[in-house]
Design a protein around this motif. Structure first.
Motif, mmCIF file in Angstrom:
data_model
loop_
_atom_site.group_PDB
_atom_site.id
_atom_site.type_symbol
_atom_site.label_atom_id
_atom_site.label_comp_id
_atom_site.label_asym_id
_atom_site.label_seq_id
_atom_site.Cartn_x
_atom_site.Cartn_y
_atom_site.Cartn_z
ATOM 1 N N GLU A 1 -7.868 -0.727 -10.550
ATOM 2 C CA GLU A 1 -7.793 0.823 -10.371
ATOM 3 C C GLU A 1 -7.128 1.289 -9.225
ATOM 4 O O GLU A 1 -6.664 2.330 -9.426
ATOM 5 N N LEU A 2 -6.811 0.587 -8.246
ATOM 6 C CA LEU A 2 -5.952 0.825 -7.369
ATOM 7 C C LEU A 2 -4.602 0.879 -7.622
ATOM 8 O O LEU A 2 -3.704 1.817 -6.965
ATOM 9 N N VAL A 3 -4.361 0.183 -8.378
ATOM 10 C CA VAL A 3 -2.978 0.171 -9.175
ATOM 11 C C VAL A 3 -2.682 1.494 -9.760
ATOM 12 O O VAL A 3 -1.687 2.245 -9.753
ATOM 13 N N GLU A 4 -3.726 1.990 -10.606
ATOM 14 C CA GLU A 4 -3.750 3.059 -11.413
ATOM 15 C C GLU A 4 -3.720 4.205 -10.484
ATOM 16 O O GLU A 4 -3.157 5.298 -10.927
ATOM 17 N N TYR A 5 -4.311 4.220 -9.538
ATOM 18 C CA TYR A 5 -4.423 5.333 -8.530
ATOM 19 C C TYR A 5 -3.106 5.551 -7.617
ATOM 20 O O TYR A 5 -2.766 6.621 -7.215
ATOM 21 N N GLY A 6 -2.485 4.319 -7.762
ATOM 22 C CA GLY A 6 -0.973 4.637 -7.252
ATOM 23 C C GLY A 6 -1.089 3.955 -5.682
ATOM 24 O O GLY A 6 -0.105 4.135 -5.134
ATOM 25 N N VAL A 7 -2.187 3.510 -5.091
ATOM 26 C CA VAL A 7 -2.290 2.943 -3.944
ATOM 27 C C VAL A 7 -1.854 1.419 -3.727
ATOM 28 O O VAL A 7 -1.226 1.283 -2.889
ATOM 29 N N LEU A 8 -2.128 0.868 -4.647
ATOM 30 C CA LEU A 8 -1.613 -0.477 -4.805
ATOM 31 C C LEU A 8 -0.504 -0.606 -5.774
ATOM 32 O O LEU A 8 -0.535 -0.377 -6.704
ATOM 33 N N GLU A 40 5.233 7.708 -8.578
ATOM 34 C CA GLU A 40 4.412 9.010 -9.099
ATOM 35 C C GLU A 40 3.261 8.876 -9.784
ATOM 36 O O GLU A 40 3.054 8.426 -10.967
ATOM 37 N N PRO A 41 2.350 8.527 -8.662
ATOM 38 C CA PRO A 41 1.140 7.894 -9.268
ATOM 39 C C PRO A 41 0.153 9.049 -10.031
ATOM 40 O O PRO A 41 0.399 10.353 -9.936
ATOM 41 N N ALA A 42 -0.471 8.602 -11.260
ATOM 42 C CA ALA A 42 -0.948 9.608 -12.149
ATOM 43 C C ALA A 42 -2.515 10.190 -11.721
ATOM 44 O O ALA A 42 -2.729 10.885 -12.009
ATOM 45 N N GLY A 43 -2.817 9.298 -10.514
ATOM 46 C CA GLY A 43 -4.422 9.591 -10.426
ATOM 47 C C GLY A 43 -4.841 9.497 -9.135
ATOM 48 O O GLY A 43 -3.946 9.251 -8.551
ATOM 49 N N PRO A 44 -5.980 9.523 -8.713
ATOM 50 C CA PRO A 44 -6.750 10.706 -8.833
ATOM 51 C C PRO A 44 -6.433 11.881 -8.114
ATOM 52 O O PRO A 44 -5.516 11.820 -7.238
ATOM 53 N N VAL A 76 0.991 -1.071 0.008
ATOM 54 C CA VAL A 76 0.066 -0.052 -0.057
ATOM 55 C C VAL A 76 0.959 1.217 0.028
ATOM 56 O O VAL A 76 1.676 1.469 0.949
ATOM 57 N N ASN A 77 0.786 2.158 -0.954
ATOM 58 C CA ASN A 77 1.426 3.227 -1.058
ATOM 59 C C ASN A 77 0.431 4.369 -0.352
ATOM 60 O O ASN A 77 -0.591 4.450 -0.922
ATOM 61 N N THR A 78 0.835 4.728 0.764
ATOM 62 C CA THR A 78 0.065 5.554 1.583
ATOM 63 C C THR A 78 -0.304 7.205 1.151
ATOM 64 O O THR A 78 -1.206 7.966 1.734
ATOM 65 N N VAL A 79 0.810 7.631 0.307
ATOM 66 C CA VAL A 79 0.622 9.027 -0.314
ATOM 67 C C VAL A 79 -0.603 9.208 -1.051
ATOM 68 O O VAL A 79 -1.192 10.240 -0.586
ATOM 69 N N PRO A 80 -1.233 8.481 -1.694
ATOM 70 C CA PRO A 80 -2.609 8.870 -2.521
ATOM 71 C C PRO A 80 -3.660 8.997 -1.160
ATOM 72 O O PRO A 80 -4.716 9.112 -1.446
ATOM 73 N N LEU A 81 -3.283 8.199 -0.244
ATOM 74 C CA LEU A 81 -4.127 8.231 1.035
ATOM 75 C C LEU A 81 -4.272 9.451 1.939
ATOM 76 O O LEU A 81 -4.971 9.550 2.850
ATOM 77 N N GLY A 82 -3.064 10.438 1.780
ATOM 78 C CA GLY A 82 -3.080 11.307 2.362
ATOM 79 C C GLY A 82 -1.983 11.380 3.417
ATOM 80 O O GLY A 82 -1.788 12.276 4.286
#
Length: 340
Positions: free
Chosen positions: A226-233, A177-181, A64-70
């Motif tokens: 979706e989670l991979v695209e968001y950069g979370v997983l 460097e996740p692309a979205g969201p 889990v990449n926590t950066v997109p989770l804030g």
């Protein structure tokens, strides 16, 4: 010269290295597809993978990449009383939020990386749990400002593929460097159940994930994408480095001229010895994790490669006396042991 230093392992043959690189590129690649790319059968790839895993050589995990989770990532340097350093490191290795737990040669110092899902859990770890441990005598926390991407992921086995094979494999999704969201991602109970299984086995079948979430296999696959695209997983591989012939692991803490930090970071990201590289907050602004054949190799790397780069003011080198945990796996007698 330096590429040759990392190319003489007798533990893995060429096919093993090709399979490893295929998994580094796409951790869940179907064995039938990887076999077709490599010109071998699906059964051969599956048998080699099972052997590598059963010998404790590799482990595939969903992270889990926590950066997109804030929540940012951070690196800790914990100084311990000498008599309790090993016990402290073993306890830290059991915490799911911590990874890369190592006891360094720099004065009974434990280094680890952290990522928490919430501010409350971060504060619990950094402000209460760890500082209050009786064996802790010092604590420094560096926040990761930027993780530098590599042109090729460690262990950098591109050279065992033809250009056509590399095109068929495709690029590795960039976790750093996740692309979205644009809005913060919220994980559901089903997401958490799915990722708990993937943390233990990144190649867990869709049917198993469907049973744990109550979703269909198709929905699991779609949500995972979706989670991979968001950069979370993202998916990562742990390696039994000593069994692969790498007897020296080291951490570098560097002070770099701020105006040249990006330039220096990009230059170092090209070096085959570097497994992790990040710009950080604190008294040093760049840290790197190195994998070398031995101390002589480490010395040549620091003096010849880093020494030639302009902009580096100072370097602190600390080797690992012992590695207790990698991303999601404990290290037991040099082999990988998956957390229960």
């Amino acid at each position: 010269m330096f590429e040759e230093e990392l190319d003489d392992s007798s533990v893995l043959d060429v096919l093993d290295k090709q399979i490893v690189h295929g998994l580094v590129t796409d951790a869940r690649i179907p064995f039938a597809r990887l076999g077709a790319i490599l010109g071998v059968s699906e059964q051969t790839v599956a048998r080699r993978y099972r052997s590598l895993r059963s010998r404790g050589m590799i482990h595939v995990a969903g992270q889990v990449n926590t950066v997109p989770l804030g929540q940012p990532r951070w690196v800790m340097r914990i100084t311990s009383t000498p008599a309790k350093a090993v016990a402290l490191a073993e306890s830290l290795a059991r915490l799911p939020e911590l990874s890369w737990v190592s006891l360094l040669t720099s004065g009974f110092e434990i280094m680890c990386a952290g990522r928490t899902r919430s501010i409350e859990r971060r504060d619990e770890l950094l402000l209460r749990m760890i500082p209050r441990a009786s064996s802790v005598v010092g604590l420094t926390v560096h926040e990761v400002m930027r993780q530098f991407p590599f042109p090729e992921e460690w262990p950098r086995y591109d050279r065992f593929f033809t250009a056509e094979q590399l095109r068929e494999l495709g690029p590795r999704p960039p976790m750093w460097e996740p692309a979205g969201p644009e809005t913060q991602v919220t994980l559901s109970r089903e997401d958490e159940a799915m990722m708990a299984i993937l943390a233990r086995d990144g190649r867990a079948p869709y049917a198993r994930l469907a049973a744990a979430t109550g979703w269909s296999a198709t929905r699991v696959a779609r949500r995972m994408s979706e989670l991979v695209e968001y950069g979370v997983l993202y998916f990562d591989l742990d390696f039994a480095l000593q069994l692969m012939g790498y007897t020296c692991r080291a951490v570098l803490w560097m002070r770099v001229d701020p105006a040249r930090l990006e330039e220096v970071g990009k230059a170092i990201s090209e070096h085959s010895e570097v497994a992790y590289l990040a710009a950080i907050t604190g008294p040093t602004n760049l840290t790197a994790s190195l994998v070398c054949r031995d101390n002589a190799h480490l010395y040549r790397y620091v003096t010849e490669r880093l020494g030639a780069l302009p902009g580096i003011r100072d370097i602190e080198v600390a080797t690992a006396l012992r590695v207790f945990k990698q991303s999601q796996t404990l290290v037991d007698a040099q082999k990988l042991a998956v957390l229960p």
